[in-house]
Enzyme design. Structure first.
Site, short mmCIF file in Angstrom:
data_model
loop_
_atom_site.label_atom_id
_atom_site.label_comp_id
_atom_site.label_asym_id
_atom_site.label_seq_id
_atom_site.Cartn_x
_atom_site.Cartn_y
_atom_site.Cartn_z
N PRO A 148 34.84 40.83 40.83
CA PRO A 148 35.86 40.50 39.89
C PRO A 148 36.92 41.68 39.52
CG PRO A 148 33.85 40.92 38.82
CD PRO A 148 33.52 41.09 39.96
N VAL A 170 40.23 43.61 38.16
CA VAL A 170 41.10 43.55 37.04
C VAL A 170 42.15 44.76 37.49
CG1 VAL A 170 41.26 44.29 34.71
CG2 VAL A 170 39.38 42.71 35.51
N ASP A 181 36.33 46.95 39.45
CA ASP A 181 35.28 46.08 39.57
C ASP A 181 34.93 45.81 38.04
OD1 ASP A 181 32.93 44.50 39.47
OD2 ASP A 181 32.15 45.58 41.51
N HIS A 182 35.18 44.62 37.49
CA HIS A 182 34.90 44.63 36.10
C HIS A 182 33.35 44.32 35.57
CE1 HIS A 182 36.10 44.07 32.22
NE2 HIS A 182 37.25 43.13 32.25
N ARG A 183 32.49 44.10 36.74
CA ARG A 183 31.17 44.19 36.49
C ARG A 183 30.65 45.47 36.16
NH1 ARG A 183 29.06 42.07 42.45
NH2 ARG A 183 30.48 43.80 42.82
#
Length: 465
Positions: free
Chosen positions: A259, A261, A435-437
């Site tokens: 994901p 951002v 990576d928004h994780r």
């Protein structure tokens, strides 16, 4: 003796490669270690050496053809060793025009190897003796020299309006090509191949599937067969192979797995540009082309030291975050064959002049298409200089396996408020995708703000390093 050289795995488990250019032709004398062909893998262009001394008998793959690892690509006539004798073989003798062949063996591959995975395990070249009922061997073990093709061409029936009792003509195709055609719903009987001896290749099948038209072979002026493709007027079709094919797959995988951002920050880099001019005058940088990217790279390395989590990867199998305490700094390079991301190994340990040399060398080899698989493997975080294209900002896609990528925009004059007064300053835009994780908004903002602060005031790089 005729020996066949199989396409080796040049590293990282690659399964196929494209033949870019042959450096030899039938009849040429070759030596052990001589470069005979350039291939393009999913990551780079690689030169392959010949493992024997001998004479080129024939080329088994054409330029532009996609070949799977383990498939023979060239046959070389190699003289028999002095004093070697052949044991008699109790089998029908081959025709006078048929030369015995051998594929490169594991032992020979190890002796001549300069590449990872060089050489593919060959089929057995000895016959086991049968045993009688009493358990005694009926005959001694006899070495054979008959040709054992790795992937024989299979014959696909090609229907035609034939007379009763006359067998149908057959088209040549290898098992992987037949499977691909079956998966894509393409009938091999409708295709005429562009490969050796008119065999149908993967490219023939893929082009037919992409266009829904037949691929017909035509005679060129020198008598060779070339593939022609019917396309609509005003259109051009470019085969997606090698580096570009890998880039496309990697970008799709990254975009739909991690994901993304992206945050943006405009920065006054007037002081950095002044420091750049002073550095160019130092003797340590006399032979280098120093650009603002050097300072952006150094700032990113310092930010990674302050925020180690941004230099990590996500392990889907174990559901763990792997934090890297070393930095292999990737530099996105727009090469002729597509976008590649070679990296500078252990960039965090380098002094500024050494980092400048690494950036220059990486850019030169990347644009020249000389980056090796080792150059492209193992990156931990990436920077892309979109400013060289006259672009202010963008939303860069993460390099697969990495957590962050920084885009450095063009430096240009801009109106800026300094001490309450409007002034003309040199400014640029930074874009950080993450990576928004792994990286939340607070950490991503801190990293971007730190890079921006160091580019606004280069002295901070000394204070924070």
């Amino acid at each position: 003796m005729l020996r066949e050289f199989k396409l080796p795995d040049v590293g990282e488990g690659l399964t196929e490669a494209d033949i870019v250019a042959w450096h030899v032709k039938p009849g040429d004398q070759v030596e052990d270690g001589q470069i005979i062909v350039e291939i393009e893998t999913a990551k780079a262009v690689v030169e392959l050496p010949c493992p024997w001394d001998g004479t080129v008998a024939r080329l088994l793959a054409e330029e532009g053809q996609t070949v799977e690892v383990g498939v023979p690509i060239i046959a070389v006539e190699v003289g028999a060793p002095d004093g070697a004798e052949r044991a008699p073989v109790s089998a029908p003798a081959p025709a006078a025009s048929t030369a015995p062949t051998e594929s490169v063996s594991d032992d020979e591959a190890g002796a001549h190897s300069v590449l990872v995975g060089y050489g593919v395990k060959a089929s057995a070249t000895t016959r086991r003796a049968r045993r009688t009922a009493a358990g005694r061997p009926e005959t001694a073990e006899v070495p054979t020299t008959t040709e054992v093709p790795v992937e024989p061409l299979e014959l696909a029936t090609q229907p035609r309006a034939a007379e009763p009792g006359v067998p149908a003509a057959r088209a040549l195709a290898k098992p992987p090509v037949r499977k691909l055609a079956k998966d894509l719903g393409i009938s091999l009987a409708e295709l005429a191949g562009s490969g050796p001896d008119g065999s149908i290749t993967r490219d023939d099948v893929q082009r037919a599937a992409a266009t829904g038209t037949e691929v017909r072979s035509a005679e060129s002026g020198n008598g060779s067969r070339t593939a022609t493709l019917a396309t609509a007027a005003g259109e051009e079709r470019i085969p997606v192979r090698g580096v570009r094919k890998h880039m496309a797959a990697a970008m799709v995988s990254s975009a739909f797995t991690a994901p993304h951002v992206t945050e943006f920050l405009q920065v006054d880099v007037t002081e950095t540009m002044a420091a750049l001019r002073r550095i160019r005058e130092l003797p340590e940088f006399a032979e280098l082309r120093v650009s603002p990217l050097l300072f952006a790279a150094r700032a990113l390395l310092v930010a990674v030291r302050r925020h180690p989590l941004v230099n990590s990867s996500w392990d889907e199998g174990t559901q763990e975050i792997v934090v890297k305490h070393y930095v292999n700094l990737g530099i996105a390079v727009a090469a002729e064959r597509g976008l590649i991301v070679p990296n500078i190994k252990n960039a965090h340990e380098m002094a500024l002049p050494e980092l400048a040399r690494g950036l220059q060398a990486l850019a030169e080899t990347g644009r020249a298409g000389k980056a090796t698989p080792a150059d492209l493997a193992g990156g931990t975080i990436t920077i892309t200089n979109v400013g060289v294209f006259g672009v202010d900002a963008g939303t860069p896609i993460l390099t697969p396996g990495e957590t962050a990528i920084l885009a450095f925009g063009q430096v240009k004059d801009a109106p800026w408020v300094v001490d309450g007064q409007l002034a003309v300053r040199q400014a640029c835009t930074l874009s950080l995708s993450f990576d928004h994780r792994i990286v939340d908004g607070e950490l991503g903002s801190a990293v971007l703000r730190d890079v921006g602060s160091m580019l606004e005031d280069p002295v901070r790089m000394l204070a924070w390093a």
